[in-house]
Design a protein around this motif. Sequence first.
Motif, mmCIF file in Angstrom:
data_model
loop_
_atom_site.group_PDB
_atom_site.id
_atom_site.type_symbol
_atom_site.label_atom_id
_atom_site.label_comp_id
_atom_site.label_asym_id
_atom_site.label_seq_id
_atom_site.Cartn_x
_atom_site.Cartn_y
_atom_site.Cartn_z
ATOM 1 N N MET A 1 0.845 -1.176 0.000
ATOM 2 C CA MET A 1 0.000 0.000 0.000
ATOM 3 C C MET A 1 0.891 1.240 0.000
ATOM 4 O O MET A 1 1.697 1.423 0.909
ATOM 5 N N LEU A 2 0.753 2.070 -1.016
ATOM 6 C CA LEU A 2 1.512 3.323 -1.111
ATOM 7 C C LEU A 2 0.782 4.423 -0.362
ATOM 8 O O LEU A 2 -0.427 4.591 -0.520
ATOM 9 N N ARG A 3 1.523 5.154 0.463
ATOM 10 C CA ARG A 3 0.956 6.305 1.176
ATOM 11 C C ARG A 3 1.940 7.445 1.057
ATOM 12 O O ARG A 3 3.124 7.283 1.314
ATOM 13 N N ASN A 4 1.471 8.600 0.676
ATOM 14 C CA ASN A 4 2.340 9.774 0.599
ATOM 15 C C ASN A 4 1.859 10.812 1.602
ATOM 16 O O ASN A 4 0.781 10.658 2.185
ATOM 17 N N PRO A 5 2.633 11.877 1.834
ATOM 18 C CA PRO A 5 2.267 12.838 2.880
ATOM 19 C C PRO A 5 0.859 13.419 2.740
ATOM 20 O O PRO A 5 0.209 13.691 3.756
ATOM 21 N N VAL A 27 -3.264 0.526 8.391
ATOM 22 C CA VAL A 27 -2.831 -0.333 7.285
ATOM 23 C C VAL A 27 -3.124 -1.783 7.658
ATOM 24 O O VAL A 27 -2.501 -2.323 8.582
ATOM 25 N N PRO A 28 -4.085 -2.401 6.978
ATOM 26 C CA PRO A 28 -4.445 -3.788 7.305
ATOM 27 C C PRO A 28 -3.226 -4.715 7.288
ATOM 28 O O PRO A 28 -2.435 -4.709 6.350
ATOM 29 N N GLY A 29 -3.054 -5.466 8.362
ATOM 30 C CA GLY A 29 -1.965 -6.425 8.463
ATOM 31 C C GLY A 29 -0.652 -5.867 8.971
ATOM 32 O O GLY A 29 0.285 -6.627 9.211
ATOM 33 N N ALA A 30 -0.548 -4.555 9.153
ATOM 34 C CA ALA A 30 0.711 -3.961 9.627
ATOM 35 C C ALA A 30 0.945 -4.340 11.087
ATOM 36 O O ALA A 30 0.046 -4.233 11.920
ATOM 37 N N GLY A 31 2.182 -4.732 11.391
ATOM 38 C CA GLY A 31 2.542 -5.081 12.757
ATOM 39 C C GLY A 31 3.457 -4.073 13.405
ATOM 40 O O GLY A 31 3.802 -4.199 14.569
ATOM 41 N N SER A 32 3.866 -3.051 12.636
ATOM 42 C CA SER A 32 4.756 -2.025 13.164
ATOM 43 C C SER A 32 4.218 -0.652 12.779
ATOM 44 O O SER A 32 3.246 -0.538 12.035
ATOM 45 N N THR A 105 10.211 4.397 14.083
ATOM 46 C CA THR A 105 9.422 3.165 14.018
ATOM 47 C C THR A 105 9.185 2.645 15.426
ATOM 48 O O THR A 105 10.007 2.849 16.328
ATOM 49 N N TYR A 106 8.038 1.987 15.609
ATOM 50 C CA TYR A 106 7.732 1.256 16.835
ATOM 51 C C TYR A 106 7.459 -0.193 16.441
ATOM 52 O O TYR A 106 6.722 -0.446 15.489
ATOM 53 N N THR A 107 8.044 -1.122 17.198
ATOM 54 C CA THR A 107 7.790 -2.538 16.979
ATOM 55 C C THR A 107 7.537 -3.182 18.323
ATOM 56 O O THR A 107 8.406 -3.116 19.189
ATOM 57 N N PRO A 108 6.382 -3.791 18.550
ATOM 58 C CA PRO A 108 5.243 -3.780 17.647
ATOM 59 C C PRO A 108 4.608 -2.400 17.580
ATOM 60 O O PRO A 108 4.833 -1.553 18.445
ATOM 61 N N GLY A 109 3.820 -2.192 16.562
ATOM 62 C CA GLY A 109 3.146 -0.914 16.375
ATOM 63 C C GLY A 109 2.035 -0.706 17.387
ATOM 64 O O GLY A 109 1.628 -1.619 18.093
ATOM 65 N N GLY A 110 1.571 0.526 17.455
ATOM 66 C CA GLY A 110 0.467 0.875 18.339
ATOM 67 C C GLY A 110 0.827 1.915 19.381
ATOM 68 O O GLY A 110 -0.064 2.589 19.910
#
Length: 135
Positions: A1-5, A27-32, A105-110
């Motif tokens: 999935m492309l996302r721009n500003p 973003v569906p399925g994103a883990g971070s 970045t955060y891992t895991p996301g949220g």
Amino acid sequence: MLRNPGDVATATFDWGAIKWFVTPSAVPGAGSTLGEVIVNPGKGHARHHHPNAEEVIYVISGEAAQMVDDGEPFLIREGDALHIPKGVWHSTYNMTWRPLRLIVTYTPGGEEKALEAAPDYCLHEPGAIPEWRPV
């Protein structure tokens, strides 16, 4: 999935702004989580921690005083990358006249959801341009 500003909202604070490009809630399925952070001149993030996620900071441009694990602050600048383990206290202060641009970045996301509780949090719709005013 492309996302721009222009596709994502901008969160602003007294210290700067964040655009979250990838989050588990957007973003569906994103883990971070991945976002661009701008820290205004003379501003910064107060000491804080992320109890449930590790953080990676990459400096796109600018420089700042970085504290990790309550140690002595050290200089981070363009091209530097920093790993902050889960639960470790840290802060970032832009001590210069130029904006500081970071990829975070955060891992895991949220963990980004915690910022919504900040008293100076303001969310601007995608495509809106926040007005910057010196404090």
